[in-house]
Design an enzyme around this catalytic site. Sequence first.
Site, PDB file in Angstrom:
ATOM      1  N   ARG A  21      81.444  11.198 -26.955  1.00  0.00           N
ATOM      2  CA  ARG A  21      81.276  10.599 -25.773  1.00  0.00           C
ATOM      3  C   ARG A  21      81.602   9.517 -25.183  1.00  0.00           C
ATOM      4  NH1 ARG A  21      78.940   5.230 -24.349  1.00  0.00           N
ATOM      5  NH2 ARG A  21      78.643   5.118 -26.602  1.00  0.00           N
ATOM      6  N   ASP A  22      81.826   8.331 -25.895  1.00  0.00           N
ATOM      7  CA  ASP A  22      82.137   7.402 -25.909  1.00  0.00           C
ATOM      8  C   ASP A  22      84.394   7.504 -25.398  1.00  0.00           C
ATOM      9  OD1 ASP A  22      82.886   4.687 -25.162  1.00  0.00           O
ATOM     10  OD2 ASP A  22      82.747   4.199 -26.979  1.00  0.00           O
ATOM     11  N   HIS A 212      79.975  -1.140 -33.432  1.00  0.00           N
ATOM     12  CA  HIS A 212      80.532  -0.294 -32.564  1.00  0.00           C
ATOM     13  C   HIS A 212      81.933  -1.523 -31.989  1.00  0.00           C
ATOM     14  CE1 HIS A 212      80.919   2.774 -29.611  1.00  0.00           C
ATOM     15  NE2 HIS A 212      81.891   2.261 -28.561  1.00  0.00           N
ATOM     16  N   HIS A 214      85.823  -2.283 -31.231  1.00  0.00           N
ATOM     17  CA  HIS A 214      87.201  -1.873 -29.365  1.00  0.00           C
ATOM     18  C   HIS A 214      88.262  -1.840 -30.711  1.00  0.00           C
ATOM     19  CE1 HIS A 214      85.205   1.308 -26.799  1.00  0.00           C
ATOM     20  NE2 HIS A 214      84.380   1.045 -27.019  1.00  0.00           N
ATOM     21  N   CYS A 245      85.076   1.852 -22.189  1.00  0.00           N
ATOM     22  CA  CYS A 245      83.738   1.499 -21.002  1.00  0.00           C
ATOM     23  C   CYS A 245      84.566   1.766 -19.865  1.00  0.00           C
ATOM     24  CB  CYS A 245      82.834   0.099 -21.425  1.00  0.00           C
ATOM     25  SG  CYS A 245      82.219  -0.103 -20.088  1.00  0.00           S
ATOM     26  N   ASN A 254      88.507   3.066 -28.725  1.00  0.00           N
ATOM     27  CA  ASN A 254      87.704   3.182 -30.117  1.00  0.00           C
ATOM     28  C   ASN A 254      88.563   2.715 -31.038  1.00  0.00           C
ATOM     29  OD1 ASN A 254      84.160   3.342 -29.534  1.00  0.00           O
ATOM     30  ND2 ASN A 254      85.262   4.725 -28.027  1.00  0.00           N
TER      31      ASN A 254
END
Length: 311
Positions: A21-22, A212, A214, A245, A254
């Site tokens: 997803r990300d 979460h 990055h 993002c 990430n």
Amino acid sequence: MTRHPSLVLPPSVDIREVGMRDGLQLEKPIPTTAKLRLLEAIVASGVRRVEATSFVSPRAVPALADADAVAAELTRWPGIRFSALVANVRGAVRAIDAGVAHLEYVISASDSHSKANAGRTTAEATAVIGDIAGEAHRAGGELEVIVGVAWDCPFDGRTPPQRVLDIVTSAVRQGADRLCLGDTIGTTTPIRMLALLDAVRTACPDVEVGIHLHDTRGTGQANALAAVLAGVRQLDASVGGLGGCPFAPGASGNIATEELVYWLEESGVDTGLELSRVLSAASVAEHAVGHELTSSLLRLVPTSPSWNPEL
């Protein structure tokens, strides 16, 4: 691996793989068949939790326009806890109808990022948590509220901690089952990360809090170590360091799953993942997106099948 006596590390941590997803949301759309090959490689690594896709507007995130098609294939891996990100109640209903009951909902802690990311203010986004939680619970799932730009916003600068605390306390009051703090643009540092983590845990002592991260400024793995030492057991990561993002200018990917697994396992912390298979999944991801990924460890993978990641 022998543990150093001055480091109090846990016996295990739980890594959620977010590359599907990300990791893919900023990429050019790739065929669903390629995504499923990547998912198969990810599952083969031993991971127990996977964020599979996002039920958002295909116009906003065209790379994830095939969410329903991906969700339809998830029953092939019954032992995995799959989840999906949603942006509103409509997305929650779509996800549940597609068979995904475990949901994530991101709320940006700054109004500027919230408007860019979701088209509404932070307060407006927070107000619907109860509705989304209700949909998840009726379907037998859970809701995790992820606070985006929890430390820094690309538009507004440093995020006041009170804004994060207001979000998490409201989220728990409205029925959120889990919380996660997101360093969306990868700019925080271990001390700042721990200060906010401690404040959130004090405000919501009975709720699991994940992280979460990055890696925009190279502090992602240092932040992960600090979080683990502070008792965090839920970490997000993405194979190859995929990610970013679309509404956060300059944000990088990430933290890389293989790098996280490498230092955790070398430190005697069980992740349940096999490093060589995570690296294989990262290679599949690199091939799928058609460009080199940022993971330093992935660059070290030689062609010889006898390569030993422990050396």
